[in-house]
Motif scaffolding. Structure first.
Motif, PDB file in Angstrom:
ATOM      1  N   UNK A 281       0.838  -1.209   0.000  1.00 15.28           N
ATOM      2  CA  UNK A 281       0.000   0.000   0.000  1.00 15.28           C
ATOM      3  C   UNK A 281       0.867   1.251   0.000  1.00 15.28           C
ATOM      4  N   UNK A 282       1.970   1.206   0.744  1.00 16.39           N
ATOM      5  CA  UNK A 282       2.893   2.350   0.775  1.00 16.39           C
ATOM      6  C   UNK A 282       3.491   2.595  -0.609  1.00 16.39           C
ATOM      7  N   UNK A 283       3.861   1.532  -1.320  1.00 17.23           N
ATOM      8  CA  UNK A 283       4.399   1.678  -2.663  1.00 17.23           C
ATOM      9  C   UNK A 283       3.391   2.339  -3.601  1.00 17.23           C
ATOM     10  N   UNK A 284       2.126   1.963  -3.459  1.00 22.10           N
ATOM     11  CA  UNK A 284       1.076   2.571  -4.285  1.00 22.10           C
ATOM     12  C   UNK A 284       0.962   4.062  -3.966  1.00 22.10           C
ATOM     13  N   UNK A 285       1.052   4.413  -2.681  1.00 21.71           N
ATOM     14  CA  UNK A 285       1.014   5.823  -2.279  1.00 21.71           C
ATOM     15  C   UNK A 285       2.201   6.578  -2.864  1.00 21.71           C
ATOM     16  N   UNK A 286       3.388   5.967  -2.845  1.00 16.01           N
ATOM     17  CA  UNK A 286       4.577   6.598  -3.430  1.00 16.01           C
ATOM     18  C   UNK A 286       4.389   6.831  -4.926  1.00 16.01           C
ATOM     19  N   UNK A 287       3.841   5.846  -5.619  1.00 16.10           N
ATOM     20  CA  UNK A 287       3.615   6.000  -7.058  1.00 16.10           C
ATOM     21  C   UNK A 287       2.603   7.111  -7.333  1.00 16.10           C
ATOM     22  N   UNK A 288       1.563   7.164  -6.521  1.00 16.84           N
ATOM     23  CA  UNK A 288       0.533   8.188  -6.687  1.00 16.84           C
ATOM     24  C   UNK A 288       1.126   9.591  -6.534  1.00 16.84           C
ATOM     25  N   UNK A 289       2.036   9.747  -5.568  1.00 17.50           N
ATOM     26  CA  UNK A 289       2.616  11.054  -5.262  1.00 17.50           C
ATOM     27  C   UNK A 289       3.849  11.362  -6.108  1.00 17.50           C
ATOM     28  N   UNK A 290       4.222  10.432  -6.997  1.00 16.66           N
ATOM     29  CA  UNK A 290       5.415  10.588  -7.823  1.00 16.66           C
ATOM     30  C   UNK A 290       6.687  10.793  -6.986  1.00 16.66           C
ATOM     31  N   UNK A 291       6.747  10.095  -5.867  1.00 16.58           N
ATOM     32  CA  UNK A 291       7.934  10.128  -5.010  1.00 16.58           C
ATOM     33  C   UNK A 291       8.843   8.970  -5.436  1.00 16.58           C
ATOM     34  N   UNK A 292      10.119   9.263  -5.636  1.00 18.94           N
ATOM     35  CA  UNK A 292      11.018   8.267  -6.213  1.00 18.94           C
ATOM     36  C   UNK A 292      11.909   7.577  -5.191  1.00 18.94           C
ATOM     37  N   UNK A 293      12.056   8.138  -3.991  1.00 18.11           N
ATOM     38  CA  UNK A 293      12.926   7.556  -2.976  1.00 18.11           C
ATOM     39  C   UNK A 293      12.172   6.489  -2.187  1.00 18.11           C
ATOM     40  N   UNK A 294      11.882   5.388  -2.854  1.00 19.71           N
ATOM     41  CA  UNK A 294      11.040   4.339  -2.272  1.00 19.71           C
ATOM     42  C   UNK A 294      11.825   3.573  -1.207  1.00 19.71           C
TER      43      UNK A 294
END
Length: 296
Positions: A281-294
């Motif tokens: 779920x966190x990865x999906x949130x990162x993708x949604x926000x276009x955050x690259x430092x996963x």
């Protein structure tokens, strides 16, 4: 920017929070998150509690919430309306999809989950293919509940003489502290629908199977077969030759080995799931926000 991943499951809710630059903020836990079992108010309160613990009471910018019980468009409407203000931007997903996403990061894949209930989720890169996951009444083949209900029905036949009694009958009666059919009926109907208690009987069936009870073996083998058929179907639809597995039923060596053998016959490899659903779920949130430092 604060991003949160949540797994709101049938027994507990877990949340994890990171900043957009990949820094860990916190984690939180709370009670169950299946609104079919506990109602929408308790579900929302438990999810909010887990998120607030993870973010230290700061409202997140993006929260992706994977939910048990998100089984239809009607469920989606109810849950989204109830949860949309829990973050500045709220995404809700089926809990099986966030579990798969944790392993594949959005690439094609299949996950088979068998705990109290069961579901097979596949993703081909564009489309989701879900089999099962419609609850104890309509589906959940090969789940602990399916096994427990099957065993109870067999027990009734044993008690009224249609089937010969076996070790399985003795173990179930001892487990639920019943002596006869009257006690079984009271336990089953007069004390509410015991979803978790019925599912817990799968451990009793597994014990009987290990000890050589043929009737228990038949139930476990049939459960593995039905779930394997679902997994094979979805794997063919997605076009891949491996599936991830997760859930309490796969802790049973008897069940798991039968399931794996059936998939192996079709050239499909079985892999144990490694990462937590809330991480997906966190990865999906990162993708949604276009955050690259996963976070890894």
């Amino acid at each position: 920017m604060i991003l949160v991943g949540v797994d709101a499951g049938g027994t507990s809710t877990a949340a994890i929070a990171y900043s957009c630059d990949g820094k860990y903020i916190g984690e939180g836990e709370a009670g169950p998150g299946n609104f079919h079992n506990i109602g929408i108010e308790k579900t929302v309160n438990n999810i909010r509690e887990a998120i607030q613990s993870a973010t230290h009471n700061i409202k997140p910018d993006v929260a992706c919430i994977g939910l048990a019980g998100l089984d239809s468009k009607h469920d989606y409407k109810i849950l989204f309306n109830a949860l949309k203000d829990i973050a500045e931007n709220t995404i809700i997903e089926h809990d099986s999809f966030i579990s798969l996403y944790a392993e594949t990061r959005g690439r094609p894949g299949v996950i088979v989950i068998s705990g109290t209930g069961s579901v097979v989720m596949g993703f081909d890169g564009k489309n989701r293919i879900r089999v099962g996951g419609a609850g104890w009444l309509l589906s959940d083949e090969g789940s602990a509940y399916w096994i427990g209900r099957k065993a109870l029905r067999l027990l009734v036949k044993m008690l009224d003489g249609r089937e010969e009694k076996s070790l399985l009958a003795e173990l179930i009666l001892a487990n639920i502290k019943a002596r006869d059919l009257d006690d079984i009926i009271r336990w089953s109907y007069h004390e509410g629908h015991k979803i978790d208690e019925i599912a817990s009987l799968a451990k009793v069936v597994n014990e009987a199977a290990i000890k050589g009870d043929n009737k228990a073996k038949q139930i476990m083998i049939e459960a593995a077969k039905q779930l394997a058929e679902d997994a094979i179907y979805v794997s063919k639809r997605v076009g891949i030759s491996q599936v991830y597995v997760s859930g309490g039923m796969f802790e049973s060596e008897f069940f798991s080995s039968n399931f794996q053998s059936l998939l192996k016959e079709k050239g499909i490899e079985t892999l144990k799931k490694k990462k937590s659903p809330e991480y997906g779920a966190l990865l999906i949130a990162f993708d949604y926000a276009n955050c690259v430092n996963v976070p890894e």
